[in-house]
Design a protein around this motif. Structure first.
Motif, PDB file in Angstrom:
ATOM      1  N   ARG A 167       0.863  -1.178   0.000  1.00  0.00           N
ATOM      2  CA  ARG A 167       0.000   0.000   0.000  1.00  0.00           C
ATOM      3  C   ARG A 167       0.899   1.226   0.000  1.00  0.00           C
ATOM      4  NH1 ARG A 167       1.137   2.153   4.755  1.00  0.00           N
ATOM      5  NH2 ARG A 167       1.294   0.812   6.582  1.00  0.00           N
ATOM      6  N   SER A 168       0.270   2.360  -0.198  1.00  0.00           N
ATOM      7  CA  SER A 168       1.024   3.599  -0.179  1.00  0.00           C
ATOM      8  C   SER A 168       1.538   3.884   1.236  1.00  0.00           C
ATOM      9  CB  SER A 168       0.075   4.686  -0.688  1.00  0.00           C
ATOM     10  OG  SER A 168       0.341   5.921  -0.158  1.00  0.00           O
ATOM     11  N   PRO A 169       2.778   4.369   1.382  1.00  0.00           N
ATOM     12  CA  PRO A 169       3.340   4.593   2.721  1.00  0.00           C
ATOM     13  C   PRO A 169       2.839   5.897   3.361  1.00  0.00           C
ATOM     14  CG  PRO A 169       4.933   5.206   1.057  1.00  0.00           C
ATOM     15  CD  PRO A 169       3.736   4.683   0.321  1.00  0.00           C
ATOM     16  N   THR A 170       3.050   6.001   4.662  1.00  0.00           N
ATOM     17  CA  THR A 170       2.725   7.250   5.357  1.00  0.00           C
ATOM     18  C   THR A 170       3.998   8.076   5.510  1.00  0.00           C
ATOM     19  OG1 THR A 170       3.213   6.404   7.548  1.00  0.00           O
ATOM     20  CG2 THR A 170       0.996   5.981   6.706  1.00  0.00           C
ATOM     21  N   LEU A 217       8.002  16.874   0.127  1.00  0.00           N
ATOM     22  CA  LEU A 217       6.825  16.494  -0.633  1.00  0.00           C
ATOM     23  C   LEU A 217       6.092  17.736  -1.126  1.00  0.00           C
ATOM     24  CD1 LEU A 217       5.320  13.566   1.468  1.00  0.00           C
ATOM     25  CD2 LEU A 217       6.358  13.414  -0.791  1.00  0.00           C
ATOM     26  N   GLN A 248       5.324  18.906  -4.833  1.00  0.00           N
ATOM     27  CA  GLN A 248       3.988  19.294  -5.263  1.00  0.00           C
ATOM     28  C   GLN A 248       4.039  20.651  -5.963  1.00  0.00           C
ATOM     29  OE1 GLN A 248       1.803  16.945  -4.617  1.00  0.00           O
ATOM     30  NE2 GLN A 248       0.311  17.956  -5.911  1.00  0.00           N
ATOM     31  N   LEU A 268      -8.662   8.357 -15.509  1.00  0.00           N
ATOM     32  CA  LEU A 268      -9.880   8.960 -14.960  1.00  0.00           C
ATOM     33  C   LEU A 268     -10.920   7.889 -14.684  1.00  0.00           C
ATOM     34  CD1 LEU A 268     -11.532  11.742 -14.618  1.00  0.00           C
ATOM     35  CD2 LEU A 268     -12.345  11.294 -16.914  1.00  0.00           C
ATOM     36  N   ARG A 321      -9.810   5.418 -11.806  1.00  0.00           N
ATOM     37  CA  ARG A 321      -9.825   5.983 -10.459  1.00  0.00           C
ATOM     38  C   ARG A 321     -11.251   6.282  -9.979  1.00  0.00           C
ATOM     39  NH1 ARG A 321     -10.165   6.145  -6.301  1.00  0.00           N
ATOM     40  NH2 ARG A 321      -9.302   7.383  -4.619  1.00  0.00           N
ATOM     41  N   THR A 326      -7.114   2.151  -6.725  1.00  0.00           N
ATOM     42  CA  THR A 326      -6.182   3.053  -6.046  1.00  0.00           C
ATOM     43  C   THR A 326      -5.116   3.533  -7.032  1.00  0.00           C
ATOM     44  OG1 THR A 326      -4.652   1.323  -5.435  1.00  0.00           O
ATOM     45  CG2 THR A 326      -6.440   1.777  -3.887  1.00  0.00           C
ATOM     46  N   GLN A 327      -4.450   4.605  -6.637  1.00  0.00           N
ATOM     47  CA  GLN A 327      -3.394   5.151  -7.500  1.00  0.00           C
ATOM     48  C   GLN A 327      -2.301   4.118  -7.776  1.00  0.00           C
ATOM     49  OE1 GLN A 327      -1.846   8.856  -6.126  1.00  0.00           O
ATOM     50  NE2 GLN A 327      -3.840   9.850  -6.041  1.00  0.00           N
ATOM     51  N   SER A 328      -1.929   3.360  -6.745  1.00  0.00           N
ATOM     52  CA  SER A 328      -0.849   2.374  -6.953  1.00  0.00           C
ATOM     53  C   SER A 328      -1.275   1.301  -7.946  1.00  0.00           C
ATOM     54  CB  SER A 328      -0.470   1.681  -5.653  1.00  0.00           C
ATOM     55  OG  SER A 328      -0.402   2.596  -4.602  1.00  0.00           O
ATOM     56  N   GLN A 363       3.376   5.841  -9.257  1.00  0.00           N
ATOM     57  CA  GLN A 363       2.193   6.336  -8.546  1.00  0.00           C
ATOM     58  C   GLN A 363       2.201   7.865  -8.482  1.00  0.00           C
ATOM     59  OE1 GLN A 363       2.410   7.116  -4.647  1.00  0.00           O
ATOM     60  NE2 GLN A 363       0.565   8.258  -5.131  1.00  0.00           N
ATOM     61  N   SER A 399      -0.681  10.419  -9.707  1.00  0.00           N
ATOM     62  CA  SER A 399      -1.210  11.495  -8.871  1.00  0.00           C
ATOM     63  C   SER A 399      -1.199  12.829  -9.616  1.00  0.00           C
ATOM     64  CB  SER A 399      -0.374  11.567  -7.594  1.00  0.00           C
ATOM     65  OG  SER A 399      -0.523  12.810  -6.967  1.00  0.00           O
ATOM     66  N   LEU A 431      -3.855  12.811 -12.371  1.00  0.00           N
ATOM     67  CA  LEU A 431      -5.220  12.941 -11.841  1.00  0.00           C
ATOM     68  C   LEU A 431      -5.533  14.390 -11.489  1.00  0.00           C
ATOM     69  CD1 LEU A 431      -5.662   9.846  -9.500  1.00  0.00           C
ATOM     70  CD2 LEU A 431      -7.078  10.425 -11.474  1.00  0.00           C
ATOM     71  N   THR A 432      -4.578  15.014 -10.803  1.00  0.00           N
ATOM     72  CA  THR A 432      -4.773  16.415 -10.434  1.00  0.00           C
ATOM     73  C   THR A 432      -4.995  17.252 -11.689  1.00  0.00           C
ATOM     74  OG1 THR A 432      -3.272  16.059  -8.594  1.00  0.00           O
ATOM     75  CG2 THR A 432      -3.763  18.326  -9.152  1.00  0.00           C
TER      76      THR A 432
END
Lengths: 253, 127
Positions: free
Chosen positions: A126-129, A148, A152, A208, A211, A217-219, A229, A233, A236-237
Motif C-alpha cells: 500500500r502507499s506509505p505514510t 513532498l 507538489q 480517470l 480511479r 487506487t493510484q498504486s 504512482q 497522482s 489525476l490532479t
C-alpha cells in the motif's frame, strides 16, 4: 532478437505504413523499437525519475520519429530515431526543471523520496505514510513534508501544459487500445462532460475511468498503466483541473 | 482521543482554494495517513470547495478538519439562504467525491450549504 531480421522487418513495415497508414503497423513498429527507447532512457536513469516514466517519455520521441521517417533517405531508422528520442528525454528534464526555486537540499531529498515511496509501496502493499518514509530515509517527518510539498509545488507549475496536448497522446494508446474502449463508454453517461473527456489523451481518459468509476487506487493504476504512482497522482490532479476549467467555461458561456 | 481540529476560512475566491488543499494535506500527512489518502483528501477538498464557490455567494467558505484515531473529517460550509443541494447525487462531482472519500454527506440546513468528507485510515487506528 536478430538485428538483421529487425532491419528487414522495419523496412517492410515502413513501406506498408506509408501505403496503408494502418495504425496497427505503426504500433508494431513502435513495439519493435521499444528496446531502443529503453536503452536510451537508461542513460537518464540517475536523475531520480523512475525508468518507466522515462520510457514513456522516450516513446513519444519514438513515435514522432516513426511519423517523420522517410525510407528514401537511406538511413537506418534507429540512427534516425535516436536523436529524436534523446531530444524528447532532454526536453522532459528541461520542462520539469524546478520552476519554483527549491533549495538544492530539498530537490535532492524530493528525488530520493520518489524511489523510497516506490520501494515502500512495494514492501507494504500500500502507499506509505509520512512517518514510514521519514523512518526509511532517516530524516525527520518535517523534512519529508517539506520535500513532498516542494515536489507538489513544481508539479503544479508543470500542470500548466494543456491537457489536450497531442504530443503526449501517442505512445500509451499502443498497448491497450481495445480492451478499455468499451468500458470508457460509461464516462459518456455524463453528457455535459463527454466533449471535454473526448479531448483528453487516451491514457488520461483511462486513468480517470479507473480511479473514479472503478475506484482503483493510484498504486493499482500505476501498475496497470505502467507509470509511477506519483505520476498517476500528477495526472489525476491535472485531469480534474482540466475538467473543472472546461465546465466553468461552459457555465459562463 | 478527542478530535484534533483545525479551522480555516477563505474569501469566496478560487485563488484561495489551494490554501484548503495544503491545509488538509498537511494535517493528513502529519496524522500518518498514507500518501494516497493524503492525495485523495487534497483532491476531494478542492472539488468540494469549488462546488461551494460555484454557488456564487459573497460569504466566506470554511474548512474544518478534525482527526480522530480512525478518521479524518473535512467539513466545508458556506452561508446560503436557498438554492440547490450542495452536490447533486447524479453528478460527476458526486462520483469524484465518493471515490475520494469513504463517506460523503451533503446538507442544506441552518442557513448553510455543507459538504462533509470522511476518510478512514487504511493502516488501522493510530497508536
Amino acid at each position: 532478437m536478430n538485428t538483421q531480421y529487425t532491419r528487414q522487418d522495419t523496412k517492410m513495415l515502413f513501406a506498408q505504413l506509408r501505403e496503408t497508414e494502418d495504425p496497427e503497423i505503426r504500433e508494431q513498429l513502435a513495439r519493435l523499437h521499444l528496446p531502443l527507447v529503453e536503452y536510451l532512457a537508461k542513460r537518464f536513469k540517475d536523475r531520480g525519475e523512475p525508468l518507466d516514466d522515462l520510457v514513456q517519455v522516450g516513446s513519444v520521441g519514438l513515435l514522432k520519429a516513426i511519423d517523420r521517417f522517410d525510407l528514401d533517405r537511406g538511413v537506418e531508422f534507429s540512427t534516425y530515431a535516436t536523436p529524436t528520442i534523446v531530444g524528447e528525454l532532454k526536453r522532459y528534464f528541461r520542462d520539469k526543471g524546478w520552476a519554483v526555486r527549491v533549495p538544492r537540499r530539498l530537490q535532492e531529498l524530493s528525488l530520493r523520496l520518489n524511489k523510497v515511496v516506490a520501494q515502500l509501496t512495494q514492501e507494504l502493499g500500500r502507499s506509505p505514510t509520512v512517518p514510514e518514509i521519514a523512518n526509511q530515509v532517516g530524516v525527520s517527518e518535517e523534512e519529508v513534508l517539506e520535500a513532498l510539498e516542494s515536489g507538489q509545488a513544481y508539479s503544479t507549475t508543470s500542470l500548466d501544459a494543456p491537457a489536450g496536448n497531442d504530443e503526449e497522446e501517442t505512445p500509451q494508446r499502443l498497448e491497450r487500445m481495445g480492451e478499455n474502449d468499451v468500458a470508457l463508454d460509461n464516462l459518456e453517461y455524463f453528457a455535459s462532460l463527454a466533449p471535454l473527456i473526448e479531448e483528453l489523451p487516451e491514457r488520461e481518459r483511462e486513468i480517470l475511468y479507473l480511479r473514479f468509476f472503478r475506484g482503483m487506487t493510484q498504486s493499482k493504476i500505476a501498475d496497470h498503466v505502467g507509470i509511477s504512482q506519483m505520476h498517476v497522482s500528477r495526472l489525476l490532479t491535472r485531469i480534474l483541473e482540466f475538467l473543472r476549467e472546461g465546465m466553468d467555461e461552459e457555465g459562463s458561456a | 482521543m478527542s478530535p484534533r481540529t483545525v479551522k480555516v476560512r477563505i474569501p469566496p475566491d478560487n485563488g484561495y482554494v489551494p490554501l484548503f488543499r495544503t491545509t488538509v494535506a498537511g494535517i493528513a500527512a502529519r496524522e500518518a495517513f498514507t500518501l494516497e489518502e493524503v492525495d485523495d483528501l487534497r483532491m476531494g477538498v478542492e472539488e468540494a470547495a469549488v462546488l461551494l464557490l460555484r454557488r456564487g455567494g459573497d460569504d466566506p467558505i470554511t474548512l474544518e478538519v478534525s482527526v480522530t484515531e480512525h478518521h479524518l473529517e473535512a467539513n466545508l460550509s458556506t452561508p446560503t439562504d436557498s438554492g440547490p443541494e450542495p452536490v447533486d447525487e447524479t453528478s460527476f462531482s458526486w462520483m469524484i467525491l465518493s471515490a475520494l472519500a469513504h463517506k460523503v454527506e451533503t446538507h442544506l440546513e441552518d442557513g448553510k450549504a455543507r459538504i462533509i468528507l470522511t476518510k478512514t485510515r487504511s493502516t488501522g487506528a493510530l497508536q
